[in-house]
Design a protein around this motif. Structure first.
Motif, PDB file in Angstrom:
ATOM      1  N   GLY A 213       0.818  -1.197   0.000  1.00 26.40           N
ATOM      2  CA  GLY A 213       0.000   0.000   0.000  1.00 26.40           C
ATOM      3  C   GLY A 213       0.859   1.257   0.000  1.00 26.40           C
ATOM      4  N   LYS A 214       0.211   2.405  -0.182  1.00 19.58           N
ATOM      5  CA  LYS A 214       0.934   3.672  -0.206  1.00 19.58           C
ATOM      6  C   LYS A 214       1.368   4.050   1.203  1.00 19.58           C
ATOM      7  N   ASN A 215       2.620   4.496   1.330  1.00 22.10           N
ATOM      8  CA  ASN A 215       3.100   5.007   2.606  1.00 22.10           C
ATOM      9  C   ASN A 215       4.321   5.885   2.354  1.00 22.10           C
ATOM     10  N   GLU A 216       4.723   6.623   3.351  1.00 17.20           N
ATOM     11  CA  GLU A 216       5.806   7.588   3.201  1.00 17.20           C
ATOM     12  C   GLU A 216       7.154   6.927   2.950  1.00 17.20           C
ATOM     13  N   LEU A 217       7.401   5.805   3.624  1.00 20.29           N
ATOM     14  CA  LEU A 217       8.706   5.146   3.504  1.00 20.29           C
ATOM     15  C   LEU A 217       8.962   4.682   2.069  1.00 20.29           C
ATOM     16  N   SER A 218       7.935   4.115   1.442  1.00 22.27           N
ATOM     17  CA  SER A 218       8.106   3.606   0.077  1.00 22.27           C
ATOM     18  C   SER A 218       8.339   4.743  -0.923  1.00 22.27           C
ATOM     19  N   LYS A 219       7.880   5.945  -0.599  1.00 28.10           N
ATOM     20  CA  LYS A 219       8.102   7.092  -1.484  1.00 28.10           C
ATOM     21  C   LYS A 219       9.559   7.548  -1.451  1.00 28.10           C
ATOM     22  N   ILE A 220      10.214   7.319  -0.329  1.00 27.27           N
ATOM     23  CA  ILE A 220      11.576   7.828  -0.128  1.00 27.27           C
ATOM     24  C   ILE A 220      12.641   6.834  -0.569  1.00 27.27           C
ATOM     25  N   CYS A 221      12.478   5.567  -0.223  1.00 27.32           N
ATOM     26  CA  CYS A 221      13.556   4.589  -0.361  1.00 27.32           C
ATOM     27  C   CYS A 221      13.841   4.197  -1.811  1.00 27.32           C
ATOM     28  N   ASP A 222      15.103   3.898  -2.076  1.00 28.59           N
ATOM     29  CA  ASP A 222      15.518   3.433  -3.404  1.00 28.59           C
ATOM     30  C   ASP A 222      14.938   2.054  -3.694  1.00 28.59           C
ATOM     31  N   ILE A 223      14.909   1.213  -2.659  1.00 34.52           N
ATOM     32  CA  ILE A 223      14.393  -0.152  -2.778  1.00 34.52           C
ATOM     33  C   ILE A 223      13.368  -0.359  -1.668  1.00 34.52           C
ATOM     34  N   THR A 224      12.184  -0.828  -2.025  1.00 36.82           N
ATOM     35  CA  THR A 224      11.160  -1.099  -1.015  1.00 36.82           C
ATOM     36  C   THR A 224      10.774  -2.572  -1.072  1.00 36.82           C
ATOM     37  N   LEU A 225      10.994  -3.282   0.026  1.00 34.11           N
ATOM     38  CA  LEU A 225      10.588  -4.679   0.161  1.00 34.11           C
ATOM     39  C   LEU A 225       9.303  -4.719   0.978  1.00 34.11           C
ATOM     40  N   ARG A 226       8.361  -5.527   0.525  1.00 40.06           N
ATOM     41  CA  ARG A 226       7.037  -5.539   1.152  1.00 40.06           C
ATOM     42  C   ARG A 226       6.788  -6.817   1.946  1.00 40.06           C
ATOM     43  N   VAL A 227       6.080  -6.662   3.059  1.00 39.78           N
ATOM     44  CA  VAL A 227       5.578  -7.805   3.815  1.00 39.78           C
ATOM     45  C   VAL A 227       4.055  -7.767   3.757  1.00 39.78           C
ATOM     46  N   PRO A 228       3.388  -8.900   3.951  1.00 44.96           N
ATOM     47  CA  PRO A 228       1.921  -8.939   3.825  1.00 44.96           C
ATOM     48  C   PRO A 228       1.221  -7.963   4.759  1.00 44.96           C
ATOM     49  N   HIS A 229       0.133  -7.408   4.255  1.00 41.47           N
ATOM     50  CA  HIS A 229      -0.686  -6.468   5.033  1.00 41.47           C
ATOM     51  C   HIS A 229      -1.733  -7.276   5.792  1.00 41.47           C
TER      52      HIS A 229
END
Length: 280
Positions: A213-229
């Protein structure tokens, strides 16, 4: 939510406009059930045709079929008091069994939603970094303690302190040759977002670990790894998110260890021998 999980699994295959529709369904599935195709298009600033294409990508015949599936999921999603799904009448055996099921489901979702190419990027960034800065607060801080210990044992130069003030002092020395791993399940933890911003400005490679989902951290980081919501808003503790984040970072740790296996084996044996001396 099975349908929400399905949307997340298909997310990378969608067009940018379809992803805006997907983001809305992920974050607002309860509201989406009562909205028309035109209303969803207006809210997501897309078009009715885009909404229909999104629905078809999930292999539903139409918007009504998707709504029915979401409604069925909502009916089965009981108002539990925590992610462990415990009830006052439960016996110990019930709690143990539910925790096992919860753990298995969370890990299976993690693997189902995994983006191998992004994990490889994260492995390269961490492995090639001069220093590795870790940051997380609360339960995310516990995860940082674990990965700090593991990476330190294989000779990596790791910087971690759960005190935000000390961490900011440490970040004063971060360089572009470094990597900063920021962990926040919500992706909106104020302290973690601040650390990511500082590391980014310094030119370091930033790696965020957060939920979908959308969040501030994913907007900033070069690489975003996701865990289940899959953590509920009202919970007894960050159990599912902690387990999935630990598992994700264990994969990265094992992959880095595999790259340098002979040297890693020597380092682990050396630290084991040092610890043995404390017991003599």
């Amino acid at each position: 939510m099975d349908i929400v999980l399905q949307i997340k699994e298909e997310y990378s295959k969608l067009t940018k406009s379809e992803q805006r529709v997907a983001d809305y369904f992920i974050d607002n599935y309860k509201d989406a059930i009562n909205l028309s195709t035109q209303s969803i298009a207006a809210i997501t600033k897309t078009s009715p045709a885009t909404v229909i294409r999104f629905v078809k990508s999930l292999e539903f015949d139409g918007i009504q079929q998707l709504k029915l599936a979401l409604a069925a999921d909502l009916d089965s999603d009981k108002d539990y008091t925590g992610c462990e799904i415990i009830h006052p009448e439960d016996e110990l055996e019930d709690i143990i069994e539910k925790n096992k099921i919860n753990l298995i489901n969370s890990i299976e979702k993690l693997y189902a939603l995994m983006d191998i190419s992004l994990i490889e990027e994260a492995i390269d960034a961490i492995d090639n970094a001069r220093k590795i800065y870790l940051f997380g607060v609360g339960a995310s801080g516990i995860v940082c303690y674990d990965v700090n210990y593991k990476l330190s044992r294989i000779g990596k130069d790791v910087v971690f302190n759960n005190d935000i003030h000390l961490q900011l002092v440490n970040l004063n020395f971060i360089k572009k040759e470094d990597a900063c791993v920021c962990i926040s399940y919500s992706g909106n933890t104020k302290e973690t977002v601040l650390v990511a911003e500082i590391a980014k400005r310094a030119g370091a490679k930033t790696i965020g670990i957060c939920c979908f989902g959308k969040n501030e951290l994913s907007k900033i980081c070069d690489i975003t790894l996701r865990v289940p919501h899959d953590e509920r808003e009202l919970r007894l503790g960050a159990i599912s998110s902690r387990n999935t984040t630990l598992t994700l970072l264990d994969m990265i740790y094992l992959a880095i260890s595999h790259r340098h296996y002979p040297e890693v084996l020597e380092d682990i044996e050396a630290t084991r021998d040092l610890i043995k001396k404390l017991r003599e």
